[in-house]
Motif scaffolding. Structure first.
Motif, PDB file in Angstrom:
ATOM      1  N   LEU A 302      51.940  44.947 -49.772  1.00 40.14           N
ATOM      2  CA  LEU A 302      52.540  43.708 -50.259  1.00 40.14           C
ATOM      3  C   LEU A 302      52.430  42.620 -49.196  1.00 40.14           C
ATOM      4  O   LEU A 302      52.146  41.456 -49.509  1.00 40.14           O
ATOM      5  N   ASN A 303      52.640  42.987 -47.932  1.00 37.20           N
ATOM      6  CA  ASN A 303      52.439  42.047 -46.824  1.00 37.20           C
ATOM      7  C   ASN A 303      51.049  41.436 -46.874  1.00 37.20           C
ATOM      8  O   ASN A 303      50.875  40.231 -46.706  1.00 37.20           O
ATOM      9  N   ALA A 304      50.063  42.300 -47.083  1.00 34.16           N
ATOM     10  CA  ALA A 304      48.668  41.843 -47.079  1.00 34.16           C
ATOM     11  C   ALA A 304      48.402  40.860 -48.216  1.00 34.16           C
ATOM     12  O   ALA A 304      47.717  39.846 -48.029  1.00 34.16           O
ATOM     13  N   ILE A 331      43.603  41.611 -39.698  1.00 35.36           N
ATOM     14  CA  ILE A 331      44.179  42.910 -40.071  1.00 35.36           C
ATOM     15  C   ILE A 331      44.732  42.844 -41.490  1.00 35.36           C
ATOM     16  O   ILE A 331      44.462  43.721 -42.331  1.00 35.36           O
ATOM     17  N   MET A 332      45.489  41.779 -41.786  1.00 34.43           N
ATOM     18  CA  MET A 332      46.095  41.656 -43.112  1.00 34.43           C
ATOM     19  C   MET A 332      45.031  41.408 -44.184  1.00 34.43           C
ATOM     20  O   MET A 332      45.104  41.960 -45.295  1.00 34.43           O
ATOM     21  N   MET A 333      44.036  40.596 -43.876  1.00 37.04           N
ATOM     22  CA  MET A 333      42.965  40.325 -44.836  1.00 37.04           C
ATOM     23  C   MET A 333      42.177  41.596 -45.126  1.00 37.04           C
ATOM     24  O   MET A 333      41.778  41.856 -46.270  1.00 37.04           O
ATOM     25  N   ALA A 339      42.444  47.388 -50.278  1.00 32.91           N
ATOM     26  CA  ALA A 339      43.260  47.708 -51.454  1.00 32.91           C
ATOM     27  C   ALA A 339      42.581  47.213 -52.732  1.00 32.91           C
ATOM     28  O   ALA A 339      42.578  47.906 -53.762  1.00 32.91           O
ATOM     29  N   GLU A 340      41.988  46.020 -52.665  1.00 36.84           N
ATOM     30  CA  GLU A 340      41.254  45.477 -53.810  1.00 36.84           C
ATOM     31  C   GLU A 340      40.066  46.367 -54.157  1.00 36.84           C
ATOM     32  O   GLU A 340      39.820  46.665 -55.328  1.00 36.84           O
ATOM     33  N   GLU A 341      39.330  46.795 -53.128  1.00 36.30           N
ATOM     34  CA  GLU A 341      38.150  47.623 -53.353  1.00 36.30           C
ATOM     35  C   GLU A 341      38.523  48.957 -53.991  1.00 36.30           C
ATOM     36  O   GLU A 341      37.918  49.382 -54.978  1.00 36.30           O
ATOM     37  N   PRO A 388      52.087  42.492 -39.189  1.00 35.47           N
ATOM     38  CA  PRO A 388      50.813  43.165 -38.881  1.00 35.47           C
ATOM     39  C   PRO A 388      50.983  44.309 -37.882  1.00 35.47           C
ATOM     40  O   PRO A 388      50.232  45.287 -37.911  1.00 35.47           O
ATOM     41  N   LEU A 389      51.964  44.190 -36.980  1.00 34.17           N
ATOM     42  CA  LEU A 389      52.150  45.187 -35.939  1.00 34.17           C
ATOM     43  C   LEU A 389      52.419  46.567 -36.515  1.00 34.17           C
ATOM     44  O   LEU A 389      51.937  47.583 -35.989  1.00 34.17           O
ATOM     45  N   GLU A 390      53.194  46.624 -37.588  1.00 35.08           N
ATOM     46  CA  GLU A 390      53.527  47.913 -38.200  1.00 35.08           C
ATOM     47  C   GLU A 390      52.263  48.654 -38.634  1.00 35.08           C
ATOM     48  O   GLU A 390      52.144  49.868 -38.461  1.00 35.08           O
ATOM     49  N   ILE A 391      51.303  47.920 -39.187  1.00 34.50           N
ATOM     50  CA  ILE A 391      50.040  48.520 -39.629  1.00 34.50           C
ATOM     51  C   ILE A 391      49.219  48.950 -38.429  1.00 34.50           C
ATOM     52  O   ILE A 391      48.636  50.050 -38.412  1.00 34.50           O
TER      53      ILE A 391
END
Length: 444
Positions: A302-304, A331-333, A339-341, A388-391
Motif C-alpha cells: 500500500l505504501n508503494a 525502492i517504492m517504485m 506488484a503490478e507485474e 521505505p526503510l521497513e522494506i
C-alpha cells in the motif's frame, strides 16, 4: 435531443465506472499479495494522523513554496468537485445549471469561488511544469524518473491545465448565451474570470456558442472520468490512497525496528528468559525477511501504491547525497512495479510469482539496500508517511539470514555480537578494561 444526451451521458459514466471498478479491484488484489498484518489498534491516533497528514497536508509545509502551490491544487480538487456534482446531475436529469434557481445570488458567489480556484490550479500547474521542465529541479531528474515517470507527471499537469481552461471556456460561452437570451441558459450573474473571455465569443452566432458551450461541458466531464481512470495507473493514485496510507501508518517511534517473533522467542529461550507460550505451536517460518512482494506486508505494498514520486525521501537520504545508488523513491517504485507485474500475470492465468524473477535482484540490488544507514530520514521526509526503510530492512534480513550474503565486515560484526554480545572482538569480561586507565590516572 435532451434524451439522447442523457442516454449518452449514462453510457459514458457506466463505461468509466466499469473500467474504474475493475482497476480498483486489481489494485486491491495486488496490495493483498502481501502478508497480513493487524493494524487495527489505537483508532483515534490513526484518525488523527490521517486528518493532520493527509487531509491537513501537515508534512507538505516543510517546503513552503511547493506546499502552497500544492495546496491550491488540492483545495481546487476538493471544492471544484461540488461543481462536478452539478455536471453529473445535469447530465442524468437533462437539466442545465440545476442548482442556480434554488441558490439564487449565492450561486454566483459559489461560481466565482470555483473560478478563483480554477485559476489558482491553472497557475500552480504552470509553475510546476516550469520547475520540472525549465528549472529542472534535481530531484525530478534522477535515473528512476526517466521516460514514463517524467511523462506521467507532465501529462497530469497538462491535463489539469486543459480541464481548467474547459471550465472557463464553458462559463464564458454560457454567459454570452445568457446575454443573447438563449433558451435554457439560466441567468447566473457576472463571473469575474470567465467574463474576461466573453469578447472572444461576441462575433459567434447562437448556434456556434451553444456548440462551444456543450463541447466544453462534455470535454470537461469526459475528461474528469478519463482522469479518474488514468490516475489508477499513475503516481497520482496517492490522491485517494494517501488517506488509508496515513491512517495505517506506524504509530511506533521512528527508530524502533520490528523483530521477528520466532527469532525473538528463540533468543529468549537461549538466554533463559521466560516467554509466554502460545496456545498453539507457532507456524514454521517460511522465509526470513523478504525476497519478493509476497514476503512483504500488505501495508508495505500500500505504501508503494501511495508513493507520490515527489523525491523528498531521496533528496534527504544521506546515502544518496554521497553518491550511493540507494534511492528510497526507487525502492517504492520498484515494489509497485513488481506488484503490478505479479498481479497482472496472476489475473491472466500466468506464472505470477513463479516467473523466475524476484523483487530482490531483478528490481532492487544488494548494493542499494546495503547503502542504507537506517537513519529514517526518508520516513521523516515523506508527506504521506511512507516507510521505505521497513522494506529495505526486510530485504537485508533475507540476505543475511537466508543467503548469508551480507558484506564480510557485517558478518564479522554479527559473529561478534553472537559470541561477545557486542560488535567488537573482545570478551564481555574485558568490556570495562578501559576504566582501569581512568583509575590509574586518578590514583596518580
Amino acid at each position: 435531443m435532451e434524451y439522447v444526451q442523457q442516454v449518452v451521458f449514462l453510457i459514458v459514466v457506466g463505461i468509466a465506472a466499469f473500467i474504474l471498478s475493475k482497476r480498483i479491484t486489481q489494485i486491491r488484489k495486488n496490495i493483498l499479495l502481501g502478508k497480513d498484518v493487524d493494524l487495527s489498534e489505537n483508532k483515534s491516533a490513526r484518525l488523527n494522523n490521517m486528518l493532520l497528514v493527509a487531509f491537513g497536508q501537515q508534512k507538505m509545509f516543510k517546503r513552503f513554496i511547493p506546499a502552497i502551490l500544492h495546496f491550491f491544487i488540492y483545495a481546487g480538487f476538493l471544492v471544484i468537485n461540488l461543481e462536478v456534482l452539478e455536471f453529473v446531475l445535469d447530465g442524468i436529469l437533462g437539466t442545465h445549471r440545476l442548482f442556480a434557481p434554488y441558490l439564487g445570488g449565492f450561486y454566483n458567489v459559489l461560481m466565482n469561488i470555483f473560478e478563483v480556484l480554477a485559476v489558482l490550479v491553472l497557475f500552480s500547474c504552470v509553475v510546476f511544469l516550469i520547475r520540472r521542465s525549465v528549472l529542472k529541479v534535481k530531484r525530478f531528474h534522477a535515473p528512476e524518473m526517466r521516460k514514463w515517470p517524467t511523462l506521467d507527471a507532465n501529462l497530469i499537469l497538462v491535463i489539469e491545465i486543459i480541464l481548467m481552461f474547459a471550465i472557463l471556456t464553458m462559463n464564458a460561452s454560457d454567459q454570452a448565451l445568457q446575454r443573447l437570451g438563449a433558451d435554457h441558459y439560466t441567468q447566473t450573474g457576472n463571473l469575474f474570470f470567465s467574463s474576461m473571455l466573453i469578447p472572444l465569443f461576441e462575433s459567434f452566432s447562437e448556434g456556434a456558442l451553444i456548440f462551444i458551450e456543450r463541447f466544453a461541458w462534455w470535454f470537461h466531464i469526459v475528461g474528469i472520468l478519463g482522469f479518474a481512470v488514468y490516475i489508477t495507473y499513475s503516481k497520482h493514485l496517492h490522491i485517494g490512497l494517501a488517506f488509508p496510507n496515513t491512517y495505517y501508518s506506524s504509530l511506533a517511534p521512528k527508530g524502533e525496528m520490528n523483530n521477528m517473533d520466532a527469532v525473538t522467542n528463540e533468543v529468549n529461550m537461549m538466554l533463559g528468559i521466560a516467554t509466554e507460550q502460545p496456545a498453539e505451536p507457532p507456524a514454521e517460518v517460511g522465509r526470513f525477511g523478504a525476497k519478493d512482494v509476497n514476503d512483504l506486508t500488505w501495508k508495505n505494498i500500500l505504501n508503494a501504491y501511495s508513493c507520490t514520486e515527489c523525491g523528498r525521501c531521496t533528496s534527504e537520504c544521506p546515502a544518496n547525497q554521497t553518491g550511493k545508488k540507494l534511492s528510497p523513491r526507487k525502492i517504492m517504485m520498484d515494489v509497485r512495479d513488481r506488484a503490478e507485474e505479479v498481479g497482472s500475470s496472476i489475473s491472466k492465468g500466468g506464472k505470477g510469482l513463479e516467473d523466475g524473477k524476484s523483487l530482490l535482484g531483478d528490481y532492487i540490488t544488494k548494493e542499494e539496500i546495503n547503502a542504507c544507514t537506517s537513519c529514517n530520514a526518508c520516513v521523516e521526509a515523506c508527506p504521506v508517511n511512507i516507510n521505505p526503510l521497513e522494506i529495505i530492512l526486510e530485504m537485508r534480513r533475507y540476505v543475511a539470514m537466508e543467503e548469508s550474503g551480507s558484506p564480510a565486515s557485517w558478518n564479522s560484526m554479527f559473529q561478534n555480537i553472537e559470541t561477545n554480545f557486542a560488535p567488537w572482538k573482545f570478551a564481555p569480561t574485558d568490556r570495562f578494561n578501559w576504566a582501569n586507565d581512568l583509575k590509574s590516572e586518578k590514583a596518580e
